[in-house]
Motif scaffolding. Sequence first.
Motif, PDB file in Angstrom:
ATOM      1  N   GLU A   1       0.676  -1.254  -0.106  1.00 11.09           N
ATOM      2  CA  GLU A   1      -0.090  -0.107   0.043  1.00 11.09           C
ATOM      3  C   GLU A   1       0.859   1.196   0.019  1.00 11.09           C
ATOM      4  OE1 GLU A   1      -3.886   1.464  -0.311  1.00 11.09           O
ATOM      5  OE2 GLU A   1      -3.342  -0.577  -0.096  1.00 11.09           O
ATOM      6  N   LEU A   2       1.792   1.545   0.802  1.00 12.76           N
ATOM      7  CA  LEU A   2       2.734   2.338   0.811  1.00 12.76           C
ATOM      8  C   LEU A   2       3.508   2.771  -0.261  1.00 12.76           C
ATOM      9  CD1 LEU A   2       4.151   2.149   4.623  1.00 12.76           C
ATOM     10  CD2 LEU A   2       2.414   4.050   3.659  1.00 12.76           C
ATOM     11  N   ARG A   3       3.870   1.518  -0.846  1.00 13.39           N
ATOM     12  CA  ARG A   3       4.822   1.740  -2.218  1.00 13.39           C
ATOM     13  C   ARG A   3       3.627   2.220  -3.307  1.00 13.39           C
ATOM     14  NH1 ARG A   3       6.960  -3.424  -1.713  1.00 13.39           N
ATOM     15  NH2 ARG A   3       9.168  -3.194  -0.636  1.00 13.39           N
ATOM     16  N   ARG A   4       2.659   1.669  -3.034  1.00 21.30           N
ATOM     17  CA  ARG A   4       1.413   2.399  -4.318  1.00 21.30           C
ATOM     18  C   ARG A   4       1.411   3.817  -4.001  1.00 21.30           C
ATOM     19  NH1 ARG A   4      -3.702  -0.409  -3.637  1.00 21.30           N
ATOM     20  NH2 ARG A   4      -2.387  -2.420  -4.089  1.00 21.30           N
ATOM     21  N   PHE A   5       1.377   4.278  -2.813  1.00 20.09           N
ATOM     22  CA  PHE A   5       1.173   5.430  -2.323  1.00 20.09           C
ATOM     23  C   PHE A   5       2.367   6.306  -2.831  1.00 20.09           C
ATOM     24  CE2 PHE A   5       2.466   8.900   0.671  1.00 20.09           C
ATOM     25  CZ  PHE A   5       1.675   9.817   0.299  1.00 20.09           C
ATOM     26  N   ARG A   6       3.597   5.956  -2.776  1.00 20.09           N
ATOM     27  CA  ARG A   6       4.926   6.420  -3.041  1.00 20.09           C
ATOM     28  C   ARG A   6       4.681   6.755  -4.558  1.00 20.09           C
ATOM     29  NH1 ARG A   6      10.612   3.758  -1.675  1.00 20.09           N
ATOM     30  NH2 ARG A   6       9.590   2.088  -3.050  1.00 20.09           N
ATOM     31  N   ARG A   7       4.365   5.449  -5.431  1.00 16.75           N
ATOM     32  CA  ARG A   7       4.460   5.723  -6.856  1.00 16.75           C
ATOM     33  C   ARG A   7       3.679   6.826  -7.344  1.00 16.75           C
ATOM     34  NH1 ARG A   7       4.347  -0.033  -7.875  1.00 16.75           N
ATOM     35  NH2 ARG A   7       2.243   0.280  -7.711  1.00 16.75           N
ATOM     36  N   LYS A   8       2.540   6.780  -6.699  1.00 14.93           N
ATOM     37  CA  LYS A   8       1.532   7.674  -7.302  1.00 14.93           C
ATOM     38  C   LYS A   8       2.004   9.133  -6.965  1.00 14.93           C
ATOM     39  CE  LYS A   8      -2.990   8.339  -6.145  1.00 14.93           C
ATOM     40  NZ  LYS A   8      -4.143   7.866  -5.060  1.00 14.93           N
ATOM     41  N   LEU A   9       2.462   9.432  -5.845  1.00 16.81           N
ATOM     42  CA  LEU A   9       3.152  10.764  -5.434  1.00 16.81           C
ATOM     43  C   LEU A   9       4.060  11.133  -6.409  1.00 16.81           C
ATOM     44  CD1 LEU A   9       2.350  12.836  -3.317  1.00 16.81           C
ATOM     45  CD2 LEU A   9       4.173  11.815  -2.038  1.00 16.81           C
TER      46      LEU A   9
ATOM     47  N   LYS B   1       7.486  -0.172  12.559  1.00 18.06           N
ATOM     48  CA  LYS B   1       7.055   0.546  13.659  1.00 18.06           C
ATOM     49  C   LYS B   1       5.640   1.184  13.742  1.00 18.06           C
ATOM     50  CE  LYS B   1      11.847   1.892  14.673  1.00 18.06           C
ATOM     51  NZ  LYS B   1      12.907   2.773  14.384  1.00 18.06           N
ATOM     52  N   LEU B   2       5.174   1.260  12.538  1.00 17.67           N
ATOM     53  CA  LEU B   2       3.566   1.569  12.488  1.00 17.67           C
ATOM     54  C   LEU B   2       3.409   2.951  13.331  1.00 17.67           C
ATOM     55  CD1 LEU B   2       1.785  -1.811  12.990  1.00 17.67           C
ATOM     56  CD2 LEU B   2       2.329  -0.589  10.840  1.00 17.67           C
ATOM     57  N   PRO B   3       4.027   4.169  12.891  1.00 18.00           N
ATOM     58  CA  PRO B   3       3.904   5.275  13.574  1.00 18.00           C
ATOM     59  C   PRO B   3       2.601   5.694  13.389  1.00 18.00           C
ATOM     60  CG  PRO B   3       4.891   5.611  11.549  1.00 18.00           C
ATOM     61  CD  PRO B   3       5.040   4.260  11.636  1.00 18.00           C
ATOM     62  N   ARG B   4       1.916   6.213  14.506  1.00 13.81           N
ATOM     63  CA  ARG B   4       0.508   6.865  14.525  1.00 13.81           C
ATOM     64  C   ARG B   4       0.509   8.382  14.655  1.00 13.81           C
ATOM     65  NH1 ARG B   4      -3.332   3.067  15.131  1.00 13.81           N
ATOM     66  NH2 ARG B   4      -2.503   0.998  14.450  1.00 13.81           N
ATOM     67  N   SER B   5       1.534   9.013  15.009  1.00 17.93           N
ATOM     68  CA  SER B   5       1.586  10.490  15.114  1.00 17.93           C
ATOM     69  C   SER B   5       2.640  11.083  14.129  1.00 17.93           C
ATOM     70  CB  SER B   5       1.874  10.912  16.269  1.00 17.93           C
ATOM     71  OG  SER B   5       3.362  10.740  16.421  1.00 17.93           O
TER      72      SER B   5
ATOM     73  N   ARG C   1       0.249  17.479   4.011  1.00 12.44           N
ATOM     74  CA  ARG C   1      -0.732  16.659   3.511  1.00 12.44           C
ATOM     75  C   ARG C   1      -0.478  15.411   3.220  1.00 12.44           C
ATOM     76  NH1 ARG C   1      -2.502  17.778  -1.887  1.00 12.44           N
ATOM     77  NH2 ARG C   1      -1.003  19.541  -2.010  1.00 12.44           N
ATOM     78  N   ASP C   2       0.947  15.119   2.687  1.00  7.26           N
ATOM     79  CA  ASP C   2       1.292  13.754   2.376  1.00  7.26           C
ATOM     80  C   ASP C   2       1.397  12.756   3.457  1.00  7.26           C
ATOM     81  OD1 ASP C   2       1.603  14.869  -0.081  1.00  7.26           O
ATOM     82  OD2 ASP C   2       3.618  15.233   0.101  1.00  7.26           O
ATOM     83  N   LEU C   3       2.037  13.443   4.686  1.00  7.66           N
ATOM     84  CA  LEU C   3       2.137  12.870   5.929  1.00  7.66           C
ATOM     85  C   LEU C   3       0.839  12.413   6.494  1.00  7.66           C
ATOM     86  CD1 LEU C   3       4.726  15.007   7.882  1.00  7.66           C
ATOM     87  CD2 LEU C   3       5.034  12.907   6.246  1.00  7.66           C
ATOM     88  N   GLN C   4      -0.281  13.412   6.333  1.00  4.03           N
ATOM     89  CA  GLN C   4      -1.493  12.874   7.147  1.00  4.03           C
ATOM     90  C   GLN C   4      -1.997  11.719   5.982  1.00  4.03           C
ATOM     91  OE1 GLN C   4      -2.494  14.620   9.493  1.00  4.03           O
ATOM     92  NE2 GLN C   4      -3.584  12.976   9.555  1.00  4.03           N
ATOM     93  N   LYS C   5      -2.033  11.648   4.762  1.00  2.00           N
ATOM     94  CA  LYS C   5      -2.253  10.819   3.892  1.00  2.00           C
ATOM     95  C   LYS C   5      -1.769   9.190   4.504  1.00  2.00           C
ATOM     96  CE  LYS C   5      -4.877   9.572   0.615  1.00  2.00           C
ATOM     97  NZ  LYS C   5      -5.244  10.017  -0.771  1.00  2.00           N
ATOM     98  N   MET C   6      -0.280   9.241   4.542  1.00  2.00           N
ATOM     99  CA  MET C   6       0.550   8.173   5.093  1.00  2.00           C
ATOM    100  C   MET C   6      -0.180   7.676   6.408  1.00  2.00           C
ATOM    101  SD  MET C   6       4.235   8.938   3.997  1.00  2.00           S
ATOM    102  CE  MET C   6       5.056   7.592   4.594  1.00  2.00           C
ATOM    103  N   LEU C   7      -0.356   8.598   7.194  1.00  2.00           N
ATOM    104  CA  LEU C   7      -0.757   8.264   8.438  1.00  2.00           C
ATOM    105  C   LEU C   7      -2.328   7.582   8.535  1.00  2.00           C
ATOM    106  CD1 LEU C   7       0.032  11.199  10.999  1.00  2.00           C
ATOM    107  CD2 LEU C   7       1.074   8.829  11.237  1.00  2.00           C
ATOM    108  N   ASP C   8      -3.145   8.180   7.587  1.00  2.00           N
ATOM    109  CA  ASP C   8      -4.378   7.288   7.098  1.00  2.00           C
ATOM    110  C   ASP C   8      -4.194   5.931   6.862  1.00  2.00           C
ATOM    111  OD1 ASP C   8      -5.621   9.554   7.868  1.00  2.00           O
ATOM    112  OD2 ASP C   8      -5.986  10.177   5.914  1.00  2.00           O
ATOM    113  N   ILE C   9      -3.354   5.825   5.832  1.00  2.00           N
ATOM    114  CA  ILE C   9      -3.012   4.417   5.335  1.00  2.00           C
ATOM    115  C   ILE C   9      -2.639   3.318   6.528  1.00  2.00           C
ATOM    116  CG2 ILE C   9      -1.507   3.136   4.053  1.00  2.00           C
ATOM    117  CD1 ILE C   9      -1.369   5.439   2.024  1.00  2.00           C
ATOM    118  N   ILE C  10      -1.555   3.780   7.295  1.00  2.00           N
ATOM    119  CA  ILE C  10      -1.112   3.120   8.357  1.00  2.00           C
ATOM    120  C   ILE C  10      -2.339   2.975   9.442  1.00  2.00           C
ATOM    121  CG2 ILE C  10       0.641   3.061  10.540  1.00  2.00           C
ATOM    122  CD1 ILE C  10       2.530   4.806   8.600  1.00  2.00           C
TER     123      ILE C  10
END
Length: 605
Positions: free
Chosen positions: A537-545, A568-572, A589-598
Amino acid sequence: MDLKHRLLWEAFGYTEFRPGQQKLIDAILAGRDVLGVMPTGAGKSICYQISAMLLPGVSLVISPLISLMQDQVAALHRAGIAACLLNSAQTIQERRETMRLIAAGRCKLIYIAPERLMAPEFCELAAQLPVSMVAVDEAHCISQWGHDFRPSYRKIPRFLNNLPKRPIISAFTATATAQVREDILQALQLREPERLVTSFDRPNLYYEVRRAYDREDQLLRFIHRQNGASGIVYCLTRKKTGQLAESLRHNGIPALAYHAGLEPMARRQVQQQFVSGEIPVIVATNAFGMGIDKPDVRFVVHFGMPRDIESYYQEAGRAGRDGAPAHCLLLFEEKDIQLHQFLMEQDPENPALTDEEVAWLKRQNLARLDRMKCYVFTETCLRQHILQYFGQEAPDFCGQCGNCEASSVEKDVTTEAQKILSCVYRVREQCNADMLCRILLGKDDPDIRSAGYHAVSTFGIMQDSTPEEILTVIQHLVAIGCLVRQDNPKPRLCLSAGAKPVLFQGEAVSIRVQVSRQEARLTRDSRTSENPELAKELRRFRRKLAGLRGVPAFLLFSDRTLEQLVRKLPRSEAKLSRILGENSRLRQRDLQKMLDIIQKYGDSH
Ligand code: ADP
Ligand code: ZN
């Protein structure tokens, strides 16, 4: 265009000679003997065919394989070349008619089976002919050390000595260990021959050995994964070919059996259906394959261990003649070894051999069987094993065989690949691999300075790598179609179609690197336990971005960072930023998106 190139084009439709062909032809035309050791499919026949056409008088080709002779003569006829053949499968009338044509000077190239050589009527005829060259195909058959010794080949030296004038002698073989090569030179009394050995490496073949527990089931699953591609399954017995073909058909795989016991008509039909692609899978004994010219065989499975490495190499080598990747799988059971041992212990029914020779042959066969056993039990590189058997040096890690794969891990080199490709772009595709390597390492030498490469932005960005590491990735990029070699106006590397996804869409690149078997196992185990879905999922996000921003994905976050995120699954936002590091180019904005995914991942697990 010189004569030999013109013939190559006019008779065969090819524009260039393959490695080795020209050298051998030139030597023959200069009147020298030659010994050509070239793997199957390398193009040995053209060497003697073109030479024969350019030499005065007639040439003889001694070949043990009747079907191969017929094919070649038919092909030569189509090309308008006066060739004929003499073998024991012909009727007396047919042979007489051919001899008449030969005597009338109507044949340039005479294919003859070794057992016909000493027939009195042929000896007489040959003595009258202006024989310029005698080509001995499958020359290893003359050697008792070879895997395919044929007593009839021993008649060749006597035949040669009987000729009024010694012709040029050319010998060709696809499989010859150093010992067999020496034997050929001796037996045929070649005089200071041009010796040419081309590489036995077939880089597009992936070799694999698997121990069978449920051989049929393993085979079925393997073939199902081939998506209908063409392949050959070799069995040890005729009976097995029929059974297995039926079982494959029963499981939805169109397959036909082939062995020497079938009627010639049926055999031809099966061959033809396979070559045309109508039937994808042939289940055969080792009688199948000689003279069958199908370039796109994608797999060869040995359903049982062959008797020696020569046979294995030749049979497996029928895969991937077009140069595209192909898989050679050997499925073996202990009882295969016992079967061969049993067969080798039997006395061959061969009146041409003395008891002493029979004993000697048995010993040789068993010794070769031993080497084959080593192949199926070895844990080291299979390609190296094969190449060394044929007397060729080879590195101990090819990365392209089952054993190398079992002792290696996949290493992500996306970042390295991106750096290299960027560099190729920056130097306007003007450098070869060596120069690129030096630029990436930041070597400030006069060559680089005079070209101004010390000022490009990629100068020195791989300072922490070794030249070998960089070259390995470059080679891989060429292999997967991201880079292409060009020679105009000088050797250089250019970007090709595959480069764009890697540079701008975050497509991952990985290579295999050697580690200990234990390490490899550990890595594989740990990787599977580590949240593969989130990583994906994170790879897909990175690729899109990366695509959106038009920047290489590694600039957003590296794979190493990705691994940490997954673990580590960061939540903040604070934690996430810490893992990403201070140079991160990600926006809030990207960070927020990543937190959502995690978060989503964490919630659903
Ligand atoms: P070998 O006897 O070494 O196994 P062949 O002589 O049967 O190989 O040749 C294998 C295939 O390669 C044939 O289809 C042949 O026509 C083709 N071939 C040979 N020489 C060339 C060449 N110079 N360019 C392209 N194809 C070639
Ligand atoms: Zn290997």
